[in-house]
Design a protein around this motif. Sequence first.
Motif: not given
Length: 201
Positions: A37-39, A61-62, A150-152, A108-112
């Motif tokens: 689920a997304l914001t 991202g999402i 979290f931003h992905f 590449w994946t980003v987790y922020e």
Amino acid sequence: MLVNLLLYLIINVFTPQPEDVYLPIDVTDRKSIYEIALTEIGEFGLKRKARPSVPEHLHTGIDIKRPGKNYLDEPIYPIADGVVISKREDGPYAQLIVEHNINGQYFWTVYEHIAGIRVGLHQTVSTSDPIARFFNRKELDKHGWQFDHFHFEILRVAPMQIRPQANLPERLFKSYTLDCYTEERLNSLFYNPLSFFAERL
């Protein structure tokens, strides 16, 4: 012999094989896109308004909602096995970047906007082991409840190498998060994570 070869080719070459990709959150079925689920403003490609020192840009991202009511240690996982290539630990902008290689395809994946980072720079990570967690209540009270997600991101191309700073010595790369102003540029640098999951879960 020929029949066996044909069967092998049909099963292993011509039939799409499920990839070792999973959702990055702790849900009943990490292979089901319906579990994510997304914001409200968390969709890929949404236009983000300009703010001080940040120009208007497209969301690269999402923003993934917390999957339950665990405000203590809700885990975040890598979507595939890989290696941590960049680590940033500075409050609400804490971030990990992981490099993956599946069948010769790099991404590449980003987790922020993450907390409680559990992995080190250059560490190999597995889909079964958490790499970080969502903010807990105390951290949300401190940084703001707008970070209750979290931003992905999933990059098609390698992130930009940067010179580490004294206060962020393990931040070796950065994404193109604030550098996408057109759909063409967005789609040349990033996968839409929901489409990526739909094709590979």
